[in-house]
Design a protein around this motif. Sequence first.
Motif, PDB file in Angstrom:
ATOM      1  N   GLN A   1       0.797  -1.222   0.000  1.00 31.54           N
ATOM      2  CA  GLN A   1       0.000   0.000   0.000  1.00 31.54           C
ATOM      3  C   GLN A   1       0.833   1.277   0.000  1.00 31.54           C
ATOM      4  N   HIS A   2       2.084   1.197   0.471  1.00 26.25           N
ATOM      5  CA  HIS A   2       2.885   2.411   0.684  1.00 26.25           C
ATOM      6  C   HIS A   2       4.263   2.314   0.026  1.00 26.25           C
ATOM      7  N   PRO A   3       4.314   2.115  -1.279  1.00 28.04           N
ATOM      8  CA  PRO A   3       5.629   1.988  -1.933  1.00 28.04           C
ATOM      9  C   PRO A   3       6.483   3.242  -1.814  1.00 28.04           C
ATOM     10  N   GLN A   4       5.865   4.419  -1.842  1.00 28.56           N
ATOM     11  CA  GLN A   4       6.657   5.649  -1.729  1.00 28.56           C
ATOM     12  C   GLN A   4       7.236   5.820  -0.332  1.00 28.56           C
ATOM     13  N   ASP A   5       6.448   5.499   0.693  1.00 28.46           N
ATOM     14  CA  ASP A   5       6.968   5.561   2.065  1.00 28.46           C
ATOM     15  C   ASP A   5       8.090   4.562   2.263  1.00 28.46           C
ATOM     16  N   LEU A   6       7.931   3.378   1.691  1.00 23.13           N
ATOM     17  CA  LEU A   6       8.975   2.363   1.807  1.00 23.13           C
ATOM     18  C   LEU A   6      10.246   2.831   1.104  1.00 23.13           C
ATOM     19  N   ASP A   7      10.104   3.443  -0.063  1.00 25.13           N
ATOM     20  CA  ASP A   7      11.279   3.974  -0.770  1.00 25.13           C
ATOM     21  C   ASP A   7      11.969   5.060   0.056  1.00 25.13           C
ATOM     22  N   TRP A   8      11.185   5.872   0.763  1.00 23.01           N
ATOM     23  CA  TRP A   8      11.772   6.926   1.604  1.00 23.01           C
ATOM     24  C   TRP A   8      12.592   6.317   2.736  1.00 23.01           C
ATOM     25  N   LEU A   9      12.071   5.261   3.353  1.00 22.07           N
ATOM     26  CA  LEU A   9      12.815   4.585   4.417  1.00 22.07           C
ATOM     27  C   LEU A   9      14.099   3.969   3.877  1.00 22.07           C
ATOM     28  N   LYS A  10      14.011   3.351   2.714  1.00 16.83           N
ATOM     29  CA  LYS A  10      15.199   2.763   2.102  1.00 16.83           C
ATOM     30  C   LYS A  10      16.236   3.839   1.777  1.00 16.83           C
ATOM     31  N   LYS A  11      15.762   5.005   1.367  1.00 12.33           N
ATOM     32  CA  LYS A  11      16.683   6.102   1.095  1.00 12.33           C
ATOM     33  C   LYS A  11      17.365   6.568   2.378  1.00 12.33           C
ATOM     34  N   MET A  12      16.598   6.678   3.472  1.00  8.37           N
ATOM     35  CA  MET A  12      17.172   7.049   4.764  1.00  8.37           C
ATOM     36  C   MET A  12      18.251   6.062   5.182  1.00  8.37           C
ATOM     37  N   GLU A  13      18.006   4.789   4.893  1.00 12.50           N
ATOM     38  CA  GLU A  13      18.987   3.762   5.229  1.00 12.50           C
ATOM     39  C   GLU A  13      20.207   3.867   4.317  1.00 12.50           C
ATOM     40  N   ALA A  14      19.978   4.085   3.030  1.00 10.97           N
ATOM     41  CA  ALA A  14      21.091   4.181   2.076  1.00 10.97           C
ATOM     42  C   ALA A  14      21.974   5.383   2.367  1.00 10.97           C
ATOM     43  N   LEU A  15      21.390   6.447   2.897  1.00 10.64           N
ATOM     44  CA  LEU A  15      22.156   7.646   3.241  1.00 10.64           C
ATOM     45  C   LEU A  15      22.809   7.542   4.619  1.00 10.64           C
ATOM     46  N   HIS A  16      22.655   6.375   5.265  1.00 13.14           N
ATOM     47  CA  HIS A  16      23.245   6.122   6.576  1.00 13.14           C
ATOM     48  C   HIS A  16      22.697   7.064   7.651  1.00 13.14           C
ATOM     49  N   GLU A  17      21.453   7.469   7.479  1.00 10.02           N
ATOM     50  CA  GLU A  17      20.801   8.262   8.510  1.00 10.02           C
ATOM     51  C   GLU A  17      20.086   7.359   9.513  1.00 10.02           C
ATOM     52  N   LEU A  18      19.715   6.173   9.076  1.00  6.71           N
ATOM     53  CA  LEU A  18      19.108   5.169   9.952  1.00  6.71           C
ATOM     54  C   LEU A  18      19.745   3.817   9.682  1.00  6.71           C
ATOM     55  N   HIS A  19      19.781   2.993  10.707  1.00  8.08           N
ATOM     56  CA  HIS A  19      20.198   1.598  10.559  1.00  8.08           C
ATOM     57  C   HIS A  19      18.974   0.752  10.930  1.00  8.08           C
ATOM     58  N   ILE A  20      18.350   0.142   9.936  1.00  8.53           N
ATOM     59  CA  ILE A  20      17.049  -0.500  10.128  1.00  8.53           C
ATOM     60  C   ILE A  20      17.180  -2.013  10.222  1.00  8.53           C
ATOM     61  N   THR A  21      16.561  -2.582  11.251  1.00  3.90           N
ATOM     62  CA  THR A  21      16.353  -4.018  11.351  1.00  3.90           C
ATOM     63  C   THR A  21      14.913  -4.290  10.925  1.00  3.90           C
ATOM     64  N   TRP A  22      14.735  -5.094   9.880  1.00  2.00           N
ATOM     65  CA  TRP A  22      13.404  -5.353   9.334  1.00  2.00           C
ATOM     66  C   TRP A  22      12.799  -6.601   9.977  1.00  2.00           C
ATOM     67  N   ILE A  23      11.685  -6.419  10.679  1.00  2.00           N
ATOM     68  CA  ILE A  23      11.015  -7.486  11.415  1.00  2.00           C
ATOM     69  C   ILE A  23       9.778  -7.939  10.660  1.00  2.00           C
ATOM     70  N   ASN A  24       9.574  -9.239  10.574  1.00  2.00           N
ATOM     71  CA  ASN A  24       8.374  -9.817   9.958  1.00  2.00           C
ATOM     72  C   ASN A  24       7.163  -9.559  10.856  1.00  2.00           C
ATOM     73  N   HIS A  25       6.127  -8.915  10.288  1.00  2.00           N
ATOM     74  CA  HIS A  25       4.926  -8.568  11.065  1.00  2.00           C
ATOM     75  C   HIS A  25       3.672  -9.216  10.470  1.00  2.00           C
ATOM     76  N   SER A  26       3.874 -10.297   9.710  1.00  2.00           N
ATOM     77  CA  SER A  26       2.839 -11.043   8.992  1.00  2.00           C
ATOM     78  C   SER A  26       2.455 -10.304   7.720  1.00  2.00           C
ATOM     79  N   PHE A  27       1.811 -11.001   6.814  1.00  2.00           N
ATOM     80  CA  PHE A  27       1.481 -10.377   5.531  1.00  2.00           C
ATOM     81  C   PHE A  27       0.192  -9.562   5.603  1.00  2.00           C
ATOM     82  N   ASN A  28      -0.904 -10.189   6.019  1.00  2.00           N
ATOM     83  CA  ASN A  28      -2.214  -9.532   5.981  1.00  2.00           C
ATOM     84  C   ASN A  28      -2.525  -8.704   7.223  1.00  2.00           C
ATOM     85  N   HIS A  29      -2.021  -9.142   8.390  1.00  2.00           N
ATOM     86  CA  HIS A  29      -2.298  -8.445   9.645  1.00  2.00           C
ATOM     87  C   HIS A  29      -3.808  -8.198   9.811  1.00  2.00           C
ATOM     88  N   ARG A  30      -4.584  -9.257   9.660  1.00  2.00           N
ATOM     89  CA  ARG A  30      -6.030  -9.106   9.834  1.00  2.00           C
ATOM     90  C   ARG A  30      -6.362  -8.835  11.297  1.00  2.00           C
TER      91      ARG A  30
END
Length: 330
Positions: free
Chosen positions: A171-200
């Motif tokens: 749903q949020h490809p642009q927000d995800l790209d922004w986070l990836k950019k923050m990580e690529a610029l070394h402004e954040l160091h992100i650990t990506w946690i699995n939170h399930s796919f659907n989250h019903r």
Amino acid sequence: MKHIKTPFFIILLVTFTLATKAQINNVQINNYRMYYALAKRFGQPWLALRSFENHNRQTLLLVNPQTLETRVDEALGYQLIPMSLPQLLLLFKDSPYQKALARAEKQSAAIQDAGIETGMPTETGISLTADLCPSHRPLDKRIFMDIFTGFKKFGRPAPIALSVSGVWMRQHPQDLDWLKKMEALHELHITWINHSFNHRVSATAPLRQNFLLEPGTDINYEVLQTELAMLRNGLLPSVFFRFPGLVSDQQLVYRITGFGLIPIGTDAWLAKGQQPHAGSIVLIHGNGNEPIGVTDFIKLLSTKKGAIADKQWLLYDLREAVDQEFEADK
């Protein structure tokens, strides 16, 4: 084994990092599946958790049982000894990885907040986790900008663990790209946690029939499709899992640890008024649905400004926090 503490980032060999990034930034995945094996390379033991074909080459998702670091790499070049997950854990029975899984299983009876709740309780600081559940609202960027601003003087990316759901990524490809950019610029160091796919979630169903406990839930899909979505979006899956709503039962906890994943809870859900203490794993929501928790965290940063400047109050990488907590048990 004693680690030197590096609260803002985990030091990796440059070639090691570049190999991992290359593998996850240009993926063409087929036959993604659970696959357990001892994987040795240059004398370093890794645990293979998943196998898939990437551009027709067998590729592995691996974890270092001592540091909890994950990597994606081609199977070629590793000495592989396939075995069951219980056999692997027995082989590494004194590792932080095995101990964290065992601790999570011991804390599996509660209907809410099962899993690892704290990191290094003797240290002054916290591990910050932010959940990205499905939402129609945009990413709450205040969290990330305040973290970056508060810790940029140290010249290192500030660590944060993001629990990401498959639907949110879709749903949020642009927000995800922004986070990836923050990580690529070394402004954040992100650990990506699995939170399930659907989250019903149901507003009326009791907890024992809600979230992933909803009848008919395909837990294999919820776990593996999220990892697959992470990889296709250029994210490196960690070995952590956060239950939607922090809701689970004992059987579900064991299902998750059966994937080789460590359930992560919290002892400080800020929007519920839970106050963090030394070593807390703090929970806020970054998906725009819980602004009060974000506001509370920003206030917390403000009150700790002096201690942050003196390096007396730090943000800790979740992997290192859990790793050192279980190293201390030796």
